[in-house]
Design an enzyme around this catalytic site. Sequence first.
Site, PDB file in Angstrom:
ATOM      1  N   ASP A  60       0.822  -1.154  -0.141  1.00  0.00           N
ATOM      2  CA  ASP A  60       0.070   0.045  -0.063  1.00  0.00           C
ATOM      3  C   ASP A  60       0.920   1.425   0.076  1.00  0.00           C
ATOM      4  O   ASP A  60       1.559   1.537   0.902  1.00  0.00           O
ATOM      5  CB  ASP A  60      -0.789   0.091   1.380  1.00  0.00           C
ATOM      6  CG  ASP A  60      -1.779   1.107   1.398  1.00  0.00           C
ATOM      7  OD1 ASP A  60      -2.907   0.902   0.506  1.00  0.00           O
ATOM      8  OD2 ASP A  60      -1.712   2.025   1.974  1.00  0.00           O
ATOM      9  N   THR A  93      -3.511   5.418  -3.871  1.00  0.00           N
ATOM     10  CA  THR A  93      -2.163   6.010  -3.299  1.00  0.00           C
ATOM     11  C   THR A  93      -1.093   6.024  -4.094  1.00  0.00           C
ATOM     12  O   THR A  93      -0.313   6.851  -4.211  1.00  0.00           O
ATOM     13  CB  THR A  93      -2.184   5.578  -1.623  1.00  0.00           C
ATOM     14  OG1 THR A  93      -1.952   4.352  -1.754  1.00  0.00           O
ATOM     15  CG2 THR A  93      -3.270   5.943  -1.013  1.00  0.00           C
ATOM     16  N   THR A  94      -0.724   4.742  -4.521  1.00  0.00           N
ATOM     17  CA  THR A  94       0.393   4.540  -5.270  1.00  0.00           C
ATOM     18  C   THR A  94       0.400   5.573  -6.592  1.00  0.00           C
ATOM     19  O   THR A  94       1.338   5.892  -6.903  1.00  0.00           O
ATOM     20  CB  THR A  94       0.803   3.055  -5.696  1.00  0.00           C
ATOM     21  OG1 THR A  94       0.392   2.178  -4.356  1.00  0.00           O
ATOM     22  CG2 THR A  94       1.838   2.842  -6.205  1.00  0.00           C
ATOM     23  N   ASP A 382      -9.025  -0.303   0.962  1.00  0.00           N
ATOM     24  CA  ASP A 382      -9.002  -0.030  -0.478  1.00  0.00           C
ATOM     25  C   ASP A 382     -10.369  -0.244  -1.332  1.00  0.00           C
ATOM     26  O   ASP A 382     -10.984   0.449  -1.958  1.00  0.00           O
ATOM     27  CB  ASP A 382      -8.037  -0.583  -1.084  1.00  0.00           C
ATOM     28  CG  ASP A 382      -6.575  -0.069  -0.907  1.00  0.00           C
ATOM     29  OD1 ASP A 382      -6.444   0.796   0.009  1.00  0.00           O
ATOM     30  OD2 ASP A 382      -5.338  -0.528  -1.274  1.00  0.00           O
TER      31      ASP A 382
HETATM   32  P1  ADP Z   1      -3.182   2.244  -5.908  1.00  0.00           P
HETATM   33  O1  ADP Z   1      -2.609   2.542  -4.646  1.00  0.00           O
HETATM   34  O2  ADP Z   1      -2.924   3.302  -6.836  1.00  0.00           O
HETATM   35  O3  ADP Z   1      -4.691   1.975  -6.030  1.00  0.00           O
HETATM   36  P2  ADP Z   1      -2.582  -0.324  -6.652  1.00  0.00           P
HETATM   37  O4  ADP Z   1      -1.347  -1.173  -6.358  1.00  0.00           O
HETATM   38  O5  ADP Z   1      -3.970  -0.734  -6.159  1.00  0.00           O
HETATM   39  O6  ADP Z   1      -2.543   1.008  -6.555  1.00  0.00           O
HETATM   40  O7  ADP Z   1      -2.841  -0.358  -8.454  1.00  0.00           O
HETATM   41  C1  ADP Z   1      -3.938   0.278  -9.079  1.00  0.00           C
HETATM   42  C2  ADP Z   1      -3.723   0.061 -10.559  1.00  0.00           C
HETATM   43  O8  ADP Z   1      -3.891  -1.102 -10.734  1.00  0.00           O
HETATM   44  C3  ADP Z   1      -4.715   0.711 -11.239  1.00  0.00           C
HETATM   45  O9  ADP Z   1      -4.426   1.449 -12.372  1.00  0.00           O
HETATM   46  C4  ADP Z   1      -5.670  -0.517 -11.678  1.00  0.00           C
HETATM   47  O10 ADP Z   1      -6.256  -0.111 -13.044  1.00  0.00           O
HETATM   48  C5  ADP Z   1      -4.683  -1.154 -12.122  1.00  0.00           C
HETATM   49  N1  ADP Z   1      -5.269  -2.924 -11.901  1.00  0.00           N
HETATM   50  C6  ADP Z   1      -5.819  -3.245 -10.852  1.00  0.00           C
HETATM   51  N2  ADP Z   1      -6.552  -4.666 -11.171  1.00  0.00           N
HETATM   52  C7  ADP Z   1      -5.699  -4.866 -12.528  1.00  0.00           C
HETATM   53  C8  ADP Z   1      -5.769  -6.183 -13.488  1.00  0.00           C
HETATM   54  N3  ADP Z   1      -6.522  -7.071 -13.092  1.00  0.00           N
HETATM   55  N4  ADP Z   1      -5.290  -5.799 -14.722  1.00  0.00           N
HETATM   56  C9  ADP Z   1      -4.412  -4.643 -14.811  1.00  0.00           C
HETATM   57  N5  ADP Z   1      -4.332  -3.614 -14.204  1.00  0.00           N
HETATM   58  C10 ADP Z   1      -5.163  -3.877 -12.764  1.00  0.00           C
HETATM   59 MG    MG Z   2      -5.327   0.212  -5.124  1.00  0.00          MG
END
Ligand code: ADP
Ligand code: MG
Length: 524
Positions: A60, A93-94, A382
């Site tokens: 996270d 957040t990322t 989340d």
């Molecule tokens: P954040 O803290 O920004 O939410 P995450 O590690 O949760 O970071 O990643 C979010 C990103 O991952 C988003 O851009 C989302 O569209 C992408 N994402 C989530 N699931 C998938 C998937 N199955 N395939 C591709 N991208 C994905």
């Molecule tokens: Mg996320």
Amino acid sequence: MGEVPSVVSGSVSRSLGREAQRNTILAAKVVADIVRTTLGPKGMDKLLVDSSGIVSVTNDGATILQELALDHPAAKLLVEVAQTQEREVGDGTTSVVVLAGALLERAGLLLDQRVHPTVIIAGYRKALTQSLQQLPLLGRDVHSSAILKQLAMTAMTGKGAEGMREELADLLVRAVETVGTTQLDRSLVSFVCFSGSSVGGSSLLSGVVIDKGKVHQGMPSSVSEAKVLLLDIPLEFKSPETQTSLSLTSPEQLERFVASETDYIRSLVDRIVASGATVVFCQKGIDDVAQYYLAKAGIFACRRVSKSSMEHLSKATGGAIVSSIDDIPQAVFGYAGLVEEVVHSGEQYVVVTKCKNPQIVTIVVRGGTEHIVAETERALQDGLGDIVAAVSQGKIVAGGGAVEVALARHLRGYARSLSGREQMAVEQFAYALEVIPEALAENAGLDPLDVLGELKRRHEHGSVSEGLNLLSGNIEDCFSAGVIEPMRVKEQALRSATEVATMLLRIDDVLVCAPKPQQKEVLE
Ligand code: ADP
Ligand code: MG
């Protein structure tokens, strides 16, 4: 570091002009690079050891940055952006940090080409406005709980409890549907963490959990069909605040005094018993005498329950918090199908559940170890953030980088309508957006350029929801694949990333004051 003019104390370190800008951009890039590898479902985790030696494993962004002791002021500002994102929407957040880092890095290229910061700032602002206008056109309406479940699953992909994603997403959707979908707020779903079982043992309670035990061993351990009374007056002869001194001169006086105290407490308890209450939560104290009589009457009671827990209890049971028991109208009672004391790892808890139409619910998060439980809770937070964001705004967008590629493409078209240098800034903004699909691909071991190239090609042909689905490994329509995100999370991320990037670009002077030297005590 630049030459320090004599007007500034020697303990102030200073960097000026282009050098200050370069340092700021570098600091932002370092922070963005730290979290970039955790982005997306295939992102790696970080193992953190905090200053007191406590270890945690997380994916996270906000959690990682919160633990880092970052020195550069620009880095600290970026951490704040992650925290704001966490507070406002609970997810993304990322992304927001990665995006801000990319915007600054791209701005650095323009600065190298002698584009003035104010021009870059103006261009970035225009690009943001354009993006926010375009976003709704790329979004779709939220119309079913299946969509909410997919949202939660997308948010939780790649987080702690990967294998249980579907069950956890179901829990979240049920939680949100239990509290009703109007006036939805993240605080209406609370989490309690119990380690020592498996994540599959996590469950939804129509009620709340209080970290207190019953006050007297003689009280029942559980009460069903509970008639709950929420009190904010003490069941004590004199609460400490009103204590006054009393001087007694004879044993008879003392006896009479004790008897009157007992009678007084007894009369309080009698009124509670007569009201028919079977469970009492008291925000203040309950003394020994009161405990004894309550236990004798078979009433379950807790004392010194925190104000926030009292409010939660009120929302869960529908009871009102009362400050007088002279006359207790039936309307003030709450209802819980079950109130029971449970002991977990030596701690006592009271579980208040099976409430009717509770306005607050609790998810009991379980997992093998404390680390797993903590990471599962962060994943659930989340997911909850995404559901709440989507329900409150009613719009979702395609994930997997789809929306970023679509916005970048739109911005390039828009840039053509602008004059020279602003055009360059808008174009760089578009490149910065593409960092998201690039990082998603890179973290999954795919070639970012190939992926981005293919995505752009498909978007060029009008398929604006094509993104990289990392569950199947294909580039496909992310709406159909169920890789979706709330539009609000994207909006907030775009806004905050642009805001912090433009703010940092305006800096041309970094002054860091050294900590004041500790005055040595002079001992004669
Ligand atoms: P954040 O803290 O920004 O939410 P995450 O590690 O949760 O970071 O990643 C979010 C990103 O991952 C988003 O851009 C989302 O569209 C992408 N994402 C989530 N699931 C998938 C998937 N199955 N395939 C591709 N991208 C994905
Ligand atoms: Mg996320």
